[in-house]
Design a protein around this motif. Structure first.
Motif, PDB file in Angstrom:
ATOM      1  N   GLU A 170       0.854  -1.187   0.000  1.00  0.00           N
ATOM      2  CA  GLU A 170       0.000   0.000   0.000  1.00  0.00           C
ATOM      3  C   GLU A 170       0.887   1.234   0.000  1.00  0.00           C
ATOM      4  O   GLU A 170       1.760   1.379   0.848  1.00  0.00           O
ATOM      5  CB  GLU A 170      -0.907   0.010   1.228  1.00  0.00           C
ATOM      6  N   CYS A 182       0.950   5.335   0.165  1.00  0.00           N
ATOM      7  CA  CYS A 182       0.136   6.461   0.624  1.00  0.00           C
ATOM      8  C   CYS A 182       0.914   7.755   0.438  1.00  0.00           C
ATOM      9  O   CYS A 182       2.092   7.831   0.779  1.00  0.00           O
ATOM     10  CB  CYS A 182      -0.214   6.307   2.100  1.00  0.00           C
ATOM     11  N   SER A 183       0.223   8.758  -0.080  1.00  0.00           N
ATOM     12  CA  SER A 183       0.801  10.083  -0.225  1.00  0.00           C
ATOM     13  C   SER A 183      -0.310  11.084   0.046  1.00  0.00           C
ATOM     14  O   SER A 183      -1.216  11.247  -0.774  1.00  0.00           O
ATOM     15  CB  SER A 183       1.373  10.276  -1.628  1.00  0.00           C
ATOM     16  N   GLY A 184      -0.247  11.699   1.218  1.00  0.00           N
ATOM     17  CA  GLY A 184      -1.318  12.616   1.602  1.00  0.00           C
ATOM     18  C   GLY A 184      -2.634  11.867   1.704  1.00  0.00           C
ATOM     19  O   GLY A 184      -2.747  10.880   2.404  1.00  0.00           O
ATOM     20  N   GLU A 185      -3.609  12.307   0.947  1.00  0.00           N
ATOM     21  CA  GLU A 185      -4.933  11.671   0.960  1.00  0.00           C
ATOM     22  C   GLU A 185      -5.063  10.557  -0.081  1.00  0.00           C
ATOM     23  O   GLU A 185      -6.085   9.891  -0.153  1.00  0.00           O
ATOM     24  CB  GLU A 185      -6.018  12.726   0.716  1.00  0.00           C
ATOM     25  N   HIS A 186      -4.048  10.373  -0.902  1.00  0.00           N
ATOM     26  CA  HIS A 186      -4.110   9.397  -1.988  1.00  0.00           C
ATOM     27  C   HIS A 186      -3.472   8.081  -1.573  1.00  0.00           C
ATOM     28  O   HIS A 186      -2.409   8.058  -0.964  1.00  0.00           O
ATOM     29  CB  HIS A 186      -3.412   9.936  -3.237  1.00  0.00           C
ATOM     30  N   THR A 187      -4.138   6.981  -1.928  1.00  0.00           N
ATOM     31  CA  THR A 187      -3.642   5.651  -1.601  1.00  0.00           C
ATOM     32  C   THR A 187      -3.752   4.747  -2.827  1.00  0.00           C
ATOM     33  O   THR A 187      -4.734   4.823  -3.563  1.00  0.00           O
ATOM     34  CB  THR A 187      -4.465   5.032  -0.450  1.00  0.00           C
ATOM     35  N   MET A 188      -2.749   3.925  -3.037  1.00  0.00           N
ATOM     36  CA  MET A 188      -2.790   2.929  -4.104  1.00  0.00           C
ATOM     37  C   MET A 188      -2.388   1.589  -3.505  1.00  0.00           C
ATOM     38  O   MET A 188      -1.405   1.509  -2.772  1.00  0.00           O
ATOM     39  CB  MET A 188      -1.833   3.288  -5.233  1.00  0.00           C
TER      40      MET A 188
END
Length: 93
Positions: free
Chosen positions: A29, A31-37
């Motif tokens: 997973e 995560c960067s700020g509010e973005h997740t992949m």
């Protein structure tokens, strides 16, 4: 207490991260700020997201995991801070 060496203790710490082999992982997973992949492994193959059928490149996933091994620690924090959020460590996974 007198140290046996004038070098600070941080000089004795390992400054590189140890990356696991991609084959040993089941999910990743990012995560960067509010973005997740998310990347998930099912039946030995990597997929984008948790419920999608879209395949991820096996080589790209392996390269991503190897990239963790090329990261280096820039600085160490002395002691244990009372506020883990100040270090971005308040949400361990």
């Amino acid at each position: 207490a007198q140290l046996l060496t004038p070098e600070p203790l941080s000089g004795w710490r390992q400054r590189t991260l140890t990356a696991p082999a991609a084959a040993a992982l089941e999910a990743i997973e990012l995560c960067s700020g509010e973005h997740t992949m998310a990347l998930t492994k099912r039946d030995g193959r990597w997929y984008l997201g948790e419920g999608t059928g879209e395949r991820a490149s096996e080589e790209a996933v392996a390269e991503l995991v190897r990239g963790v091994g090329s990261l280096a620690v820039r600085d160490f924090v002395d002691g244990g801070p009372a506020d883990l959020a100040a270090l971005g460590l308040d949400r361990p996974r």
